[in-house]
Enzyme design. Sequence first.
Site, PDB file in Angstrom:
ATOM      1  CG  HIS A  86      45.751  46.451  45.567  1.00  0.00           C
ATOM      2  ND1 HIS A  86      45.661  47.761  45.987  1.00  0.00           N
ATOM      3  CD2 HIS A  86      44.505  45.925  45.730  1.00  0.00           C
ATOM      4  CE1 HIS A  86      44.431  48.023  46.372  1.00  0.00           C
ATOM      5  NE2 HIS A  86      43.709  46.927  46.237  1.00  0.00           N
ATOM      6  CG  HIS A  97      38.308  40.294  44.637  1.00  0.00           C
ATOM      7  ND1 HIS A  97      37.671  41.166  45.482  1.00  0.00           N
ATOM      8  CD2 HIS A  97      39.556  40.796  44.445  1.00  0.00           C
ATOM      9  CE1 HIS A  97      38.493  42.160  45.795  1.00  0.00           C
ATOM     10  NE2 HIS A  97      39.654  41.958  45.175  1.00  0.00           N
ATOM     11  CG  HIS A 145      34.895  41.946  36.454  1.00  0.00           C
ATOM     12  ND1 HIS A 145      34.009  42.379  37.403  1.00  0.00           N
ATOM     13  CD2 HIS A 145      36.091  42.499  36.774  1.00  0.00           C
ATOM     14  CE1 HIS A 145      34.633  43.170  38.269  1.00  0.00           C
ATOM     15  NE2 HIS A 145      35.903  43.255  37.901  1.00  0.00           N
ATOM     16  N   GLY A 161      39.524  45.072  37.089  1.00  0.00           N
ATOM     17  CA  GLY A 161      39.913  43.791  37.650  1.00  0.00           C
ATOM     18  C   GLY A 161      40.288  42.762  36.609  1.00  0.00           C
ATOM     19  CG  ASN A 214      41.264  50.904  41.588  1.00  0.00           C
ATOM     20  OD1 ASN A 214      42.188  51.690  41.432  1.00  0.00           O
ATOM     21  ND2 ASN A 214      40.320  51.079  42.487  1.00  0.00           N
ATOM     22  CG  ASP A 241      43.326  42.827  43.398  1.00  0.00           C
ATOM     23  OD1 ASP A 241      42.250  42.384  43.876  1.00  0.00           O
ATOM     24  OD2 ASP A 241      43.467  44.018  43.063  1.00  0.00           O
TER      25      ASP A 241
END
Length: 437
Positions: free
Chosen positions: A237, A68, A313, A328, A282, A309
């Site tokens: 995941h 991400h 943040h 995350g 998650n 993954d």
Amino acid sequence: MNLPELLRDIWFVDAEVLTRNGLKKLNFKVSDGIIAETSVEKPDVSPEKIYSIAGMTVLPAFTDMHVHFREPGFAYKETIHTGSLAAAAGGFSTVCTMPNLNPAPDTVENLNRQLDIIKKDAVIDVIPFATITKKRMGHELVDFDSMAPFVAGFSDDGSGVQDESVMREAMKMIAKTGKILAAHCEVNSLLKGGYIHDGEYARQNNHKGICSESEWKEVERDIRLAEETGCRLHVCHISTKESVRLIRDAKKRGIQVTCETGPHYLTFCDKNLREHGRFKMNPPIRGEEDREALREGLADGTIDVVATDHAPHSESEKSKGLEKSAMGVVGLETAFPAVYTTMVASGLMPLERLIDAMIIRPRDILGLPEYHGIETGMRADITIVDLNAETHVDPSLFKTMGRSTPYDGETLKGKINLTLFKGAPVFEAKNLLICNK
């Protein structure tokens, strides 16, 4: 050492190099973006053209199918530039970004916004996933054909597609494109406000748990739909022992299903949890039996791929404890040493299986050019690692804007020393022991 921006006629000598026939002593020349030559003998060239990397291991650079990078829409968490720098520092030359962005890549127009930033700011290959449904809402399907040439596949990652009829139709249409459907498997009705694994730690510390069934029940459904439609299903995941079993059985039946797990699910179980947001993601870190099943599944090839993954943040979003922190953690810069330490140095699987899971298999699933070993003519996407050195995890030194990792303060074995992308250094360790001869 300070390598030039693009290597021309530079020889690397004295290292163990991954070839199609395993690790061997091999010297190789990088020139203008490719491996121009290999030789078992040291070349007779001027000293400034030779760098000794004795004691190190040379691998094709890694590929991460699941990251991400938060742009467009959430650049305060991560940008494509900082995310790709972090990937380079972790030894990666190719990553695939997930579509929980603003705007979501659910049309060619929205996808182009992301592709424009990638073209301008990425230091490695960044290949986006497009969404399965408009705005990732799980209802209206996107125009798969129009976006297929530009994406790694299709995913609503961050949320599962709850409606079976929508998922069935999506699989039918995606199957026609030849792309993968990367499924975030989660049954919303089973979550019940949970935020960590529904296990002993949750019960002892009065936390709301997420049951394992919320994952494996949708894995079970999506495998059934993949068998029905012929779609290439890739399960994101996985974290539960039941998911491992379901995927293992599906593969034995010849269903086109692949899967990934993250380094943190292999290293930790809920006994390792602490009251800090760096342990919240998650799916959650599960129980000890789940961890052992994941380790076994990776070792025997049931789990095809290790994917980070990587989900950065802001500090404020991750400093609110297990209950209130955002889901995350970051993972690109710790991925290789984490998996090497947990799975290879411990004797649970050979280095060859790690190479398969982080280099060969993800590229095979994505349909990318093969990186089976360093050989003449291949693009010079290379990572040079020291398997005997230690990595002390200090998030303040990360290239990523995210700082939240369960490996904070850990000492791991294996260190990335150099990453080349198209023959150009995109990461160089400060203490890299390379010297002219």
